[in-house]
Design an enzyme around this catalytic site. Sequence first.
Site, PDB file in Angstrom:
ATOM      1  N   GLU A  38       0.805  -1.223   0.000  1.00 47.89           N
ATOM      2  CA  GLU A  38       0.000   0.000   0.000  1.00 47.89           C
ATOM      3  C   GLU A  38       0.837   1.271   0.000  1.00 47.89           C
ATOM      4  O   GLU A  38       0.545   2.220  -0.712  1.00 47.89           O
ATOM      5  CB  GLU A  38      -0.922   0.051   1.231  1.00 47.89           C
ATOM      6  CG  GLU A  38      -1.934  -1.057   1.297  1.00 47.89           C
ATOM      7  CD  GLU A  38      -1.488  -2.143   2.244  1.00 47.89           C
ATOM      8  OE1 GLU A  38      -0.276  -2.444   2.258  1.00 47.89           O
ATOM      9  OE2 GLU A  38      -2.334  -2.691   2.974  1.00 47.89           O
ATOM     10  N   ASP A 127      -6.107  -7.629   6.507  1.00 54.83           N
ATOM     11  CA  ASP A 127      -7.392  -7.348   7.128  1.00 54.83           C
ATOM     12  C   ASP A 127      -8.389  -7.099   6.000  1.00 54.83           C
ATOM     13  O   ASP A 127      -8.065  -7.268   4.827  1.00 54.83           O
ATOM     14  CB  ASP A 127      -7.303  -6.156   8.085  1.00 54.83           C
ATOM     15  CG  ASP A 127      -6.781  -4.881   7.417  1.00 54.83           C
ATOM     16  OD1 ASP A 127      -6.697  -4.848   6.167  1.00 54.83           O
ATOM     17  OD2 ASP A 127      -6.459  -3.921   8.138  1.00 54.83           O
TER      18      ASP A 127
END
Length: 947
Positions: A38, A127
């Site tokens: 990310e 997640d």
Amino acid sequence: MPPTKTAKSATTTDSAAGTRTPRKRAAAGGGKPLVIVESPTKATKIAGYLGADYVVEASVGHIRDLPRNAADVPAAHKGESWARLGVDVDNGFSPLYVVSPDRRQQVTRLKQLVKDASEIYLATDEDREGEAIAWHLIDTLKPTVPVRRMVFHEITREAIARAVANPRELDTALVDAQETRRILDRLYGYEVSPVLWKKVLPKLSAGRVQSVATRIVVERERARMRFTAADYWSLDGLFEVADRRADADAGEPTTLRARLVTVDDSRVATGRDFDADTGAVTSNVVHLDEAGARGLAARLEGRPVTVSRVEEKDYTRKPYAPFITSTLQMEAGRKLGWSSAQVMRVAQRLYENGHITYMRTDSTNLSTEAITAARRQAAELYGDAYVPAEPRRYATKAKGAQEAHEAIRPAGDSFRTPGQLAGQLARDEFRLYELIWQRTIASQMANAVGKTLSIRLAGSSSTGETVEFTASGRTITFPGFLRAYVEGRDEGHGTDDAEADDSERRLPRVERGQRLDTRELDPRGHTTSPPARYTEPSLTARLQELEIGRPSTYASIMQTIQDRGYVWKKGSALVPTFVAFAVVNLLEQHFAALVDYDFTARLENELDEIAGGTLRRVDWLTEFYFGGEGGHAGGIAASGGLKSVVGQRLEEIDARGVNSIPLRATAPNGDPVVVRVGRYGPYLQAGGEDGARVSIPDEIAPDELTSERVTELLDAPSSDRELGTDPETGHPVAVKAGRYGPYVTTVVPEGSKESPRTASLFKTMSPETVTLEQALQLLTLPRIVGSTPEGEEIQALNGRYGPYVKKGTDSRSLPSEEALFTITLDEALVIFAQPKQRGRAAAAAPLKELGADPVSEGQVTVREGRFGPYVTDGEHNASLRKGDDIETITLERAAELLADRRERAPVKKKAAKKTAAKKAPAKKAEAKKTTAKKAAAKAAADTVPAG
């Protein structure tokens, strides 16, 4: 079919890989494996571990999302009835995803890297959000080479090697869980927010969790506004042991301090015995006033007391569980005074630089390696006696928590002490790492043990009244985990006798029937206090207690309710605005289920069922939005669904009613007073619709509007006055005091859709002397001066930076405000023909110097700017917010504002060529992602070769 987790392919497992160096992959056509993460920081760290055989690139967060506004909707879908939602509610609630404008350049770069790659590793966080980002990358980049999901809880060399050696498949259940929440929040926000725009104020927002969090804060303020203080007195005594025991040690105290608890067998009133709303005593107790307390003290003076009861018990305190996201935010808030957002910013840096495990987790679980490391380090630092025989394992209380995830702990299979990292960490990073390290080590240490002692003393006054005093003490004989860590407490939220876990109070050893002499009697007056306002830590605790939202999302909720203008900070306390009162009034009265605590908690549980595959997503969303009899989505489904409820109740809402907040305070003549939320801000109104009005200053909290304060505001001279009538519209023209200085405005009737005309007063004018003629002249601004030979319009305007003329995007300052009305076209053309002046005037001296910023290390100062006071470290500027004060602002608060500003800093964009803009419409519009397309993409992800 409900979503199911994909089975891990046998070919992807390498149990012998352990922590070996990442293996080199056979390149297809000379390409290298591409690892996508990310953040750029994370990419840099992982690239250092993987070496030159891998290419590591960042997606820079989510690359796609639902359309933010109508402009984001592709042309092919603009005419659809559901386009404003970005969700096709009539076809399986299929979402429409578009690449975010600020991610297009990065997506183009990723597509090129994918073309050259031999295989793809999606290394986003493990997640729901991370899994969703990974799915969007697959669906957008459409790789033709093998794709693997690479997961890890920490960024260390060993963890990255294990992750590369043991990839798994994409977890579609997590993807669906995230997508369902995203769709639900979009439906909630986009259906309910427009109601707030129409009935309260424009640009407000409603949200599944943010609205409930706002209601919690408002309810606490309402309790404070209803509160009535009560006075009561207590009596403390100092008593001395008359006959000291022969076996008493030298350090044993000879006196004890005790508090009066009964008179003639009736309990003496304490603060908890008074009704918060009325101030009246709520039970059959002895209410001592000053005369009663002092009189009783005089009658007890010099009279001995006798020990009537001695009760000793064993004391045991178990260690606290390791941190999860919410407990870390709460504890850092208590001990470091940080906001939830600041905690997560610092934790993110620690994680991305390989110092702690992933910081968004609901699990208190520790891996076997972590438990071993913590036990070993505890033994090394404190001795074997401080480590229990068996490892401690903590059960996660949060529903829906994933036990595969770990608690937040120091990274690695052996922990580095804070001292070992001191040279590598910034000040804030060191403080947070130390907190996490201490908590982790303490979680694997022995219990603290000791003794508690309670003593009752009986006596009688000179007039025969029987009295009892009580004293309690605690001694810790073995500190255990308290040697490493003691949990903080919420200020103002504990009981009267709450003490820290490591506090001790030693009492003398006495026996029943033993006599003590009275040495001192101290009558003390007390006043009951209103319930304490929530702070970020205590609001987080309340949300967790109610099982509303997910602990890993609480930081964003705290930030959202402040950014939306529903809550502001007074010190660390969260104070609701009157706009928040109006919004909560509307939701409670007309959409009660949406802000009901039990309903919101049930929604969260049902979303977890969807994630687990036991509840069909489309069926649940259908009940929530359109209604149904399936027993899900609470009262909203039974009432016909969100869409129907909003449509039916919109016209029932009395805007005047929800925007009116009655006060207990009254005007000087006894008239009732209400606060009303208007388009220009909240104001007081006394004596009904035609009564006196006065604006409420920003710094006044709702509970501070007492009768005395109301009188002060109503009696204060106001610079607001009506000047006359605007001949053009017939509306009154008034001069008012605004946040950025005095201004004139046309006063538009309540409920009118017409926008008022406003203009700031010139510096040479004052509210007391400005005339109607001057006001009407000001309201003609901006003034059209004329047009250039090329046809471009030139305007004269008065802005926050002063008077100026504007031609297209080019603007030039004017020498005076009066020139706005006198400058001619020829004079304006001369100004524009001159080279534009660059540079600034010399900076004014700072208002205050605070010290070095913990991140940039630049000197932080407070300065005065055109928009008001701000703090700066020389690189970034951040305006002071409501509740911040120049005189009292601290370095910690300034650092928090600057950190928030850095995080929000816009990405610098390169200037686009005009030709590129012309070609843009020809670009193929991104099509709506249908359910079938999504299923196909997920199936492809499940069946790619494992290599």
